[in-house]
Design an enzyme around this catalytic site. Structure first.
Site, short mmCIF file in Angstrom:
data_model
loop_
_atom_site.label_atom_id
_atom_site.label_comp_id
_atom_site.label_asym_id
_atom_site.label_seq_id
_atom_site.Cartn_x
_atom_site.Cartn_y
_atom_site.Cartn_z
N THR A 37 5.08 12.35 -22.96
CA THR A 37 3.80 12.08 -23.64
C THR A 37 3.15 13.39 -24.07
O THR A 37 2.22 13.38 -24.86
CB THR A 37 2.82 11.34 -22.70
OG1 THR A 37 2.57 12.17 -21.56
CG2 THR A 37 3.37 9.99 -22.25
N SER A 38 3.66 14.52 -23.53
CA SER A 38 2.96 15.79 -23.78
C SER A 38 3.86 16.91 -24.31
O SER A 38 3.37 17.86 -24.88
CB SER A 38 2.30 16.27 -22.48
OG SER A 38 3.30 16.42 -21.49
N CYS A 137 3.94 1.63 -2.75
CA CYS A 137 4.75 2.42 -1.81
C CYS A 137 4.66 1.94 -0.37
O CYS A 137 5.68 1.80 0.31
CB CYS A 137 4.38 3.90 -1.91
SG CYS A 137 2.60 4.17 -2.02
N GLN A 164 -1.48 7.87 4.46
CA GLN A 164 -0.76 8.12 3.21
C GLN A 164 -0.89 9.58 2.75
O GLN A 164 -1.99 10.14 2.73
CB GLN A 164 -1.26 7.14 2.14
CG GLN A 164 -0.91 5.71 2.50
CD GLN A 164 -1.40 4.67 1.49
OE1 GLN A 164 -2.01 3.68 1.88
NE2 GLN A 164 -1.10 4.84 0.21
N SER A 167 0.78 13.29 -1.99
CA SER A 167 1.66 13.08 -3.16
C SER A 167 1.69 11.62 -3.60
O SER A 167 2.10 11.33 -4.72
CB SER A 167 3.08 13.55 -2.83
OG SER A 167 3.56 12.88 -1.69
N LYS A 249 -3.20 -5.02 -2.28
CA LYS A 249 -1.78 -5.10 -2.66
C LYS A 249 -0.91 -5.52 -1.48
O LYS A 249 0.15 -6.13 -1.67
CB LYS A 249 -1.29 -3.74 -3.19
CG LYS A 249 -1.81 -3.38 -4.57
CD LYS A 249 -1.43 -1.94 -4.90
CE LYS A 249 -2.04 -1.49 -6.22
NZ LYS A 249 -1.83 -0.05 -6.44
N ARG A 272 -5.97 8.05 3.35
CA ARG A 272 -5.28 9.25 2.86
C ARG A 272 -5.39 10.34 3.93
O ARG A 272 -6.49 10.57 4.46
CB ARG A 272 -5.96 9.72 1.56
CG ARG A 272 -5.26 10.84 0.84
CD ARG A 272 -4.01 10.42 0.12
NE ARG A 272 -4.29 9.55 -1.03
CZ ARG A 272 -3.38 8.77 -1.60
NH1 ARG A 272 -2.13 8.75 -1.14
NH2 ARG A 272 -3.69 8.00 -2.62
N HIS A 279 4.82 8.59 3.85
CA HIS A 279 3.73 7.77 4.38
C HIS A 279 4.09 7.27 5.79
O HIS A 279 5.25 6.95 6.08
CB HIS A 279 3.50 6.55 3.50
CG HIS A 279 2.90 6.87 2.16
ND1 HIS A 279 2.39 8.10 1.82
CD2 HIS A 279 2.71 6.08 1.05
CE1 HIS A 279 1.93 8.07 0.58
NE2 HIS A 279 2.12 6.86 0.08
N GLN A 355 7.79 8.01 0.72
CA GLN A 355 7.27 7.06 -0.28
C GLN A 355 7.79 7.37 -1.68
O GLN A 355 7.73 6.53 -2.57
CB GLN A 355 5.74 7.02 -0.25
CG GLN A 355 5.00 7.85 -1.26
CD GLN A 355 4.99 9.34 -0.92
OE1 GLN A 355 5.50 9.77 0.11
NE2 GLN A 355 4.41 10.14 -1.81
P1 NAP Z 1 2.55 12.16 -11.57
O1 NAP Z 1 3.26 13.03 -10.59
O2 NAP Z 1 1.11 12.43 -11.80
O3 NAP Z 1 3.36 12.19 -12.94
C1 NAP Z 1 3.09 11.35 -14.05
C2 NAP Z 1 3.21 12.14 -15.36
O4 NAP Z 1 2.13 13.04 -15.48
C3 NAP Z 1 4.41 13.03 -15.50
O5 NAP Z 1 5.58 12.31 -15.79
C4 NAP Z 1 3.99 13.93 -16.65
O6 NAP Z 1 4.19 13.25 -17.91
C5 NAP Z 1 2.51 14.07 -16.41
N1 NAP Z 1 2.08 15.34 -15.84
C6 NAP Z 1 0.97 15.98 -16.19
N2 NAP Z 1 0.82 17.12 -15.49
C7 NAP Z 1 1.90 17.21 -14.67
C8 NAP Z 1 2.31 18.17 -13.71
N3 NAP Z 1 1.60 19.25 -13.47
N4 NAP Z 1 3.48 17.95 -13.03
C9 NAP Z 1 4.19 16.87 -13.26
N5 NAP Z 1 3.84 15.91 -14.17
C10 NAP Z 1 2.69 16.09 -14.87
O7 NAP Z 1 2.62 10.62 -11.09
P2 NAP Z 1 3.59 9.93 -10.01
O8 NAP Z 1 3.04 10.12 -8.64
O9 NAP Z 1 4.99 10.31 -10.28
O10 NAP Z 1 3.34 8.40 -10.34
C11 NAP Z 1 3.89 7.75 -11.48
C12 NAP Z 1 3.66 6.26 -11.35
O11 NAP Z 1 4.34 5.79 -10.17
C13 NAP Z 1 2.20 5.89 -11.15
O12 NAP Z 1 1.91 4.70 -11.82
C14 NAP Z 1 2.06 5.67 -9.66
O13 NAP Z 1 1.03 4.78 -9.32
C15 NAP Z 1 3.42 5.09 -9.33
N6 NAP Z 1 3.84 5.30 -7.94
C16 NAP Z 1 3.69 6.52 -7.38
C17 NAP Z 1 4.08 6.72 -6.07
C18 NAP Z 1 3.92 8.06 -5.41
O14 NAP Z 1 4.20 8.15 -4.21
N7 NAP Z 1 3.51 9.12 -6.10
C19 NAP Z 1 4.63 5.66 -5.35
C20 NAP Z 1 4.80 4.41 -5.98
C21 NAP Z 1 4.42 4.25 -7.28
P3 NAP Z 1 4.58 13.96 -19.30
O15 NAP Z 1 5.84 14.73 -19.07
O16 NAP Z 1 4.77 12.81 -20.23
O17 NAP Z 1 3.40 14.83 -19.62
#
Ligand code: NAP
Length: 372
Positions: A37-38, A137, A164, A167, A249, A272, A279, A355
């Site tokens: 997206t970026s 998670c 939790q 991360s 949830k 948290r 977790h 998680q």
């Molecule tokens: P995240 O680490 O914030 O990453 C999501 C997106 O943010 C990346 O793919 C990237 O997209 C962008 N981004 C912007 N700044 C970044 C940076 N400094 N480092 C890495 N990525 C960055 O989110 P996530 O924890 O993976 O979660 C993704 C989805 O999974 C969410 O809907 C969440 O609710 C779900 N989920 C998360 C967990 C968990 O434990 N974290 C567990 C179950 C479900 P671009 O490359 O397109 O910019």
């Protein structure tokens, strides 16, 4: 080969997914296309997939997305909301595999956790369902830990308290916890260096508490200090119930994954804590039978190959039943299993699991494998 698009691959969940796919050589069987997206237009080579530089496509380009057989997104709910419904509306009929929460409530979406609900997934696949979403998670980790009890219809209700990691909220939150650690450490260095470290421990504590609430303290994402603290609130409030969305949830997703006809009540508090990854959960479980601890062990242990039971003793508990021990591992550890004074059918159990693996990326990876 199926054309599979990956969105959100550089986030917490996405990068763990990609690493697992590389380890399992899953990319050999698909034509993978990476989106951002970026950063679209840029070239990356750090996956070393087929030894070539990979051009990142625009994750908002509907024409490019339309060409895909399967979309795997770990980008988050905002992206899913912007893309999913429009893509379906213009006639895209491919498989959508998602880590975000917002499609989990759709009637024609299946929450995937195949060691627990493979049969249900296969039934839905045969019925033509094309939307598959990873579970919350803590829900997925709970079901991996307690699957044997659910499978044998033994659970009356569950009360849970979660611990939790930062991360769980995403990369920016995890970084903020590290910055908070750094901030505190920098600001008390002189106090720690003094010879009187043992004598002035309470003044160091006071200084830390003061620093935590200084105006320069990094708290853009958590809004408050997480270091030296716990935050007993995760996600938004659910109207009038007093529950947070994360707590809501627990019951909704568990019952949807298990495809229950009678709702199994599950509730508790989601908290948290200042750990970076993995977790932990503390459960009080009421069974509909008075089972011995040996029986409970047997049922839990025989459900899936990732479960490991930690003996209820000091050494094993403090060494293994912790988030720091389980980081990066697929195992689900359970321990502190004991009958409670409250009721002969009630027992306690504590679980830890990564998680980012079973709580997020692994069910997606396995769903993708099932499709190809
Ligand atoms: P995240 O680490 O914030 O990453 C999501 C997106 O943010 C990346 O793919 C990237 O997209 C962008 N981004 C912007 N700044 C970044 C940076 N400094 N480092 C890495 N990525 C960055 O989110 P996530 O924890 O993976 O979660 C993704 C989805 O999974 C969410 O809907 C969440 O609710 C779900 N989920 C998360 C967990 C968990 O434990 N974290 C567990 C179950 C479900 P671009 O490359 O397109 O910019």
């Amino acid at each position: 080969m199926k054309k599979v698009g990956f969105i959100g691959w550089r986030g917490m969940v996405g990068s763990v997914l990609i690493n697992r796919m590389l380890k399992k050589k899953d990319f050999n069987n698909i034509n993978a296309i990476f989106f951002s997206t970026s950063q679209y237009g840029e070239y990356i080579n750090h996956f070393n997939i087929k030894n070539k530089n990979i051009k990142l496509e625009n994750a908002y380009d509907f024409e490019k997305l339309f060409e895909l057989d399967i979309i795997v997104t770990c980008q988050g709910s905002e992206y899913t909301n912007k893309i999913y419904f429009k893509l379906r509306q213009i006639g895209w009929n491919g498989y959508w595999i998602d880590a975000a929460s917002n499609l989990r409530t759709l009637e024609d979406a299946v929450i995937i956790l195949d060691p627990v609900n493979l049969e249900h997934i296969q039934q839905k696949l045969n019925m033509g369902v094309k939307t598959f979403v990873g579970g919350n998670c803590t829900v997925s980790l709970m079901l991996m830990a307690l699957g044997g009890l659910f499978k044998n219809n033994l659970v009356d209700w569950i009360s849970v308290s979660t611990y939790q990691a930062a991360s769980g909220a995403g990369a920016k939150f995890m970084k903020e916890l590290i910055l908070q650690m750094q901030y505190i450490s920098k600001n008390i260095t002189n106090l720690i260096k003094k010879n009187s470290f043992n004598d002035n421990i309470l003044s160091i504590e006071q200084e830390i508490s003061k620093q935590m609430y200084s105006s320069k303290f990094p708290k853009n994402y958590f809004h408050v200090p997480l270091i030296n603290n716990v935050i007993p609130w995760i996600d938004k409030k659910i109207n009038n119930s007093g529950q947070t969305k994360e707590e809501w949830k627990g019951q909704f997703e568990t019952n949807k994954i298990l495809n229950t006809t009678k709702i199994i009540p599950i509730d508790g508090l989601c908290v948290r804590v200042a750990t970076l990854r993995s977790h932990s959960q503390s459960f009080t479980i009421k069974l509909n039978k008075n089972l011995s601890i040996d029986n409970i062990h047997y049922l839990i242990n025989s459900h899936n190959k990732w479960i490991k039971i930690i003996s209820n003793n000091f050494d094993d508990t403090i060494n293994y039943l912790t988030p720091s021990f389980i980081n990066g591992k697929l195992d689900i550890l359970v321990g502190r299993i004991k009958k409670l004074n409250i009721d002969k059918n009630c027992f306690s159990i504590f679980s830890v699991g990564d998680q980012l693996l079973w709580g997020a990326s692994e069910p997606l990876r396995r769903m993708l494998k099932l499709l190809i």
